[in-house]
Design a protein around this motif. Structure first.
Motif, short mmCIF file in Angstrom:
data_model
loop_
_atom_site.label_atom_id
_atom_site.label_comp_id
_atom_site.label_asym_id
_atom_site.label_seq_id
_atom_site.Cartn_x
_atom_site.Cartn_y
_atom_site.Cartn_z
N GLY A 212 24.67 5.24 65.43
CA GLY A 212 25.05 6.38 66.22
C GLY A 212 23.84 7.13 66.76
O GLY A 212 22.70 6.92 66.32
N TYR A 213 24.10 8.03 67.72
CA TYR A 213 23.04 8.84 68.32
C TYR A 213 23.40 10.31 68.13
O TYR A 213 24.42 10.78 68.64
CB TYR A 213 22.89 8.51 69.80
N GLN A 214 22.58 11.01 67.35
CA GLN A 214 22.89 12.40 67.02
C GLN A 214 22.41 13.32 68.14
O GLN A 214 21.22 13.43 68.42
CB GLN A 214 22.21 12.78 65.70
N ALA A 215 23.37 13.98 68.80
CA ALA A 215 23.08 14.92 69.88
C ALA A 215 24.34 15.77 70.07
O ALA A 215 25.08 16.00 69.11
CB ALA A 215 22.67 14.18 71.15
N GLY A 216 24.60 16.23 71.28
CA GLY A 216 25.73 17.12 71.51
C GLY A 216 27.05 16.49 71.10
O GLY A 216 27.32 15.32 71.37
N GLY A 217 27.89 17.27 70.42
CA GLY A 217 29.21 16.79 70.01
C GLY A 217 29.20 15.95 68.76
O GLY A 217 30.21 15.30 68.46
N THR A 218 28.10 15.96 68.02
CA THR A 218 28.05 15.20 66.77
C THR A 218 27.64 16.12 65.61
O THR A 218 27.08 17.20 65.82
CB THR A 218 27.05 14.03 66.83
N VAL A 219 27.92 15.66 64.41
CA VAL A 219 27.59 16.43 63.20
C VAL A 219 26.13 16.22 62.84
O VAL A 219 25.63 15.10 62.84
CB VAL A 219 28.51 16.01 62.03
N HIS A 220 25.46 17.31 62.53
CA HIS A 220 24.06 17.27 62.11
C HIS A 220 23.94 16.98 60.62
O HIS A 220 23.15 16.14 60.21
CB HIS A 220 23.39 18.61 62.45
N HIS A 221 24.73 17.69 59.79
CA HIS A 221 24.70 17.42 58.36
C HIS A 221 25.96 17.94 57.69
O HIS A 221 26.70 18.76 58.25
CB HIS A 221 23.46 18.01 57.68
N VAL A 222 26.19 17.44 56.48
CA VAL A 222 27.33 17.83 55.65
C VAL A 222 26.79 18.47 54.39
O VAL A 222 25.90 17.91 53.74
CB VAL A 222 28.21 16.62 55.29
N ALA A 223 27.31 19.66 54.03
CA ALA A 223 26.83 20.38 52.85
C ALA A 223 27.89 20.43 51.77
O ALA A 223 29.08 20.65 52.05
CB ALA A 223 26.41 21.80 53.23
N PHE A 224 27.45 20.25 50.52
CA PHE A 224 28.32 20.31 49.36
C PHE A 224 27.98 21.54 48.52
O PHE A 224 26.87 22.08 48.59
CB PHE A 224 28.16 19.04 48.52
N ARG A 225 28.92 21.95 47.69
CA ARG A 225 28.82 23.22 46.97
C ARG A 225 28.13 23.10 45.62
O ARG A 225 28.51 22.27 44.78
CB ARG A 225 30.22 23.81 46.74
N ALA A 226 27.13 23.95 45.42
CA ALA A 226 26.56 24.21 44.09
C ALA A 226 26.88 25.66 43.75
O ALA A 226 26.76 26.54 44.60
CB ALA A 226 25.05 23.99 44.10
N PRO A 227 27.29 25.95 42.51
CA PRO A 227 27.73 27.32 42.21
C PRO A 227 26.63 28.35 42.25
O PRO A 227 26.87 29.51 42.60
CB PRO A 227 28.33 27.20 40.79
N ASP A 228 25.39 27.96 41.92
CA ASP A 228 24.31 28.94 41.84
C ASP A 228 22.97 28.23 41.90
O ASP A 228 22.88 26.99 41.88
CB ASP A 228 24.43 29.77 40.56
N LEU A 229 21.89 29.04 41.96
CA LEU A 229 20.54 28.49 42.08
C LEU A 229 20.13 27.71 40.85
O LEU A 229 19.46 26.68 40.95
CB LEU A 229 19.55 29.62 42.36
N GLU A 230 20.51 28.17 39.68
CA GLU A 230 20.15 27.46 38.45
C GLU A 230 20.70 26.05 38.45
O GLU A 230 20.01 25.08 38.10
CB GLU A 230 20.67 28.24 37.23
N THR A 231 21.96 25.91 38.85
CA THR A 231 22.58 24.58 38.91
C THR A 231 21.90 23.72 39.95
O THR A 231 21.63 22.53 39.72
CB THR A 231 24.08 24.72 39.21
N MET A 232 21.61 24.32 41.12
CA MET A 232 20.95 23.54 42.17
C MET A 232 19.58 23.05 41.71
O MET A 232 19.19 21.90 42.00
CB MET A 232 20.78 24.36 43.44
N THR A 233 18.83 23.88 41.01
CA THR A 233 17.52 23.47 40.52
C THR A 233 17.63 22.27 39.60
O THR A 233 16.82 21.32 39.69
CB THR A 233 16.84 24.65 39.80
N LEU A 234 18.64 22.26 38.74
CA LEU A 234 18.89 21.12 37.85
C LEU A 234 19.23 19.88 38.66
O LEU A 234 18.70 18.79 38.42
CB LEU A 234 20.02 21.46 36.88
N TRP A 235 20.12 20.04 39.64
CA TRP A 235 20.52 18.90 40.46
C TRP A 235 19.36 18.34 41.26
O TRP A 235 19.22 17.12 41.41
CB TRP A 235 21.66 19.31 41.39
#
Length: 320
Positions: A212-235
């Protein structure tokens, strides 16, 4: 066994062209709330527009980088090929009639994996699905843009990613990101987070031949949920230990985040649920003015001059 276990989608970020068309479509046509007008922190001469429910709750959020001169993108391998929103189970025909009346590019409803799905495209050709989800009890942002509360969009439902090969990506989703594999039919595999409800689903399709070619009309990225900074640091540490090329923790003002790519090429983000979108403006005033992080405030005047003008639509008016 991994302890990385996102509880759902946090947001999806895509690329648009004209910012005013983008605002008009997502607020007036789909009835989402413009919850934040800020800039791309990595390129502050361009907008970063956030849409969601009333509060900008994680798993309700779709964001855009509108670049006026951007060419049209192309779907293919390594792309998020569709972004799905959840609507009440009896609302698909209502939405089909509404979108047809407003001259939106919309297909006839279909049944996919026992779900009624309505596929449409925004002004830049981005593919959106509306999925009938009886069990989704989220309220969305009710009663706006001539949309009755009983038909309002509830939030994100799922994303669909197109891959050349399914197995490498499927292995990352299950073995590293703690997702469960739920269904597999008609060339589509579904993976779930948390309880597997709307807003916590990823679909994979395989066999894409061209990149695919990423430009207009396409998704740049998908984000998933971390509850807090402490958890994200571990991940983050666990991703590094697993050999994943992951960024440092970045301050996105309304959440902290890390980025990495899955084997097929889709850019993933993990974003914290906190602190949220009301840290720099009251809930009732979300999205009404340009908001900048502290490190960009000294350049506010220059940044504001570089941004295309945006007029907030009158949501009490009929968009037709």
């Amino acid at each position: 066994m991994t302890t990385i276990a996102p509880q759902g989608l946090h947001h999806v970020t895509a690329i648009a062209s004209a910012p005013q068309k983008n605002v008009d479509f997502y607020t007036r046509i789909l009835g989402l709330r413009l919850i934040k007008r800020t800039v791309n922190f990595d390129a502050p001469d361009s907008w970063h527009l956030y849409y969601g429910d009333e509060k900008g709750t994680p798993s309700s959020i779709l964001t855009f980088f509108p670049w006026p001169d951007v060419p049209r993108g192309r779907q293919g391998a390594g792309m998020t090929s569709a972004t799905a929103f959840s609507v009440p189970g009896t609302s698909i025909s209502w939405w089909h009639d509404r979108l047809k009346a407003l001259h939106v590019d919309v297909d006839a409803p279909v049944t996919r994996d026992a779900e009624e799905v309505l596929t449409l495209r925004d002004p830049d050709g981005m593919v959106l699905d509306l999925v009938a989800a009886d069990g989704d009890l989220r309220s969305g942002w009710d009663g706006v843009a001539s949309i009755p509360s009983e038909h309002a969009v509830r939030g994100l439902h799922s994303v669909t990613m197109s891959e050349r090969l399914l197995d490498p990506t499927a292995d990352m989703l299950t073995d590293l990101l703690g997702m469960g594999s739920t269904t597999e039919q008609a060339g589509r595999s579904r993976f779930s987070m948390g309880g597997g409800d709307a807003g916590a689903l990823v679909d994979l399709t395989g066999g894409a031949r061209e990149r695919g070619y990423q430009a207009g009309g396409t998704v740049h990225h998908v984000a998933f949920r971390a509850p807090d900074l402490e958890t994200m640091t571990l991940w983050q540490r666990q991703l590094v230990e697993a050999g994943v090329d992951v960024t440092e923790i970045l301050d996105r003002q309304y959440f902290k985040s890390i980025y990495f790519r899955e084997p097929g090429g889709v850019l993933f983000e993990i974003a914290t649920d906190t602190p949220g979108f009301d840290i720099d403006e009251p809930l009732l005033e979300l999205g009404r003015s340009l908001k900048l992080p502290p490190w960009l405030e000294p350049n506010r005047e220059q940044i504001a001059r570089s941004l295309p003008a945006i007029t907030l639509p009158d949501l009490s008016a009929d968009p037709s």
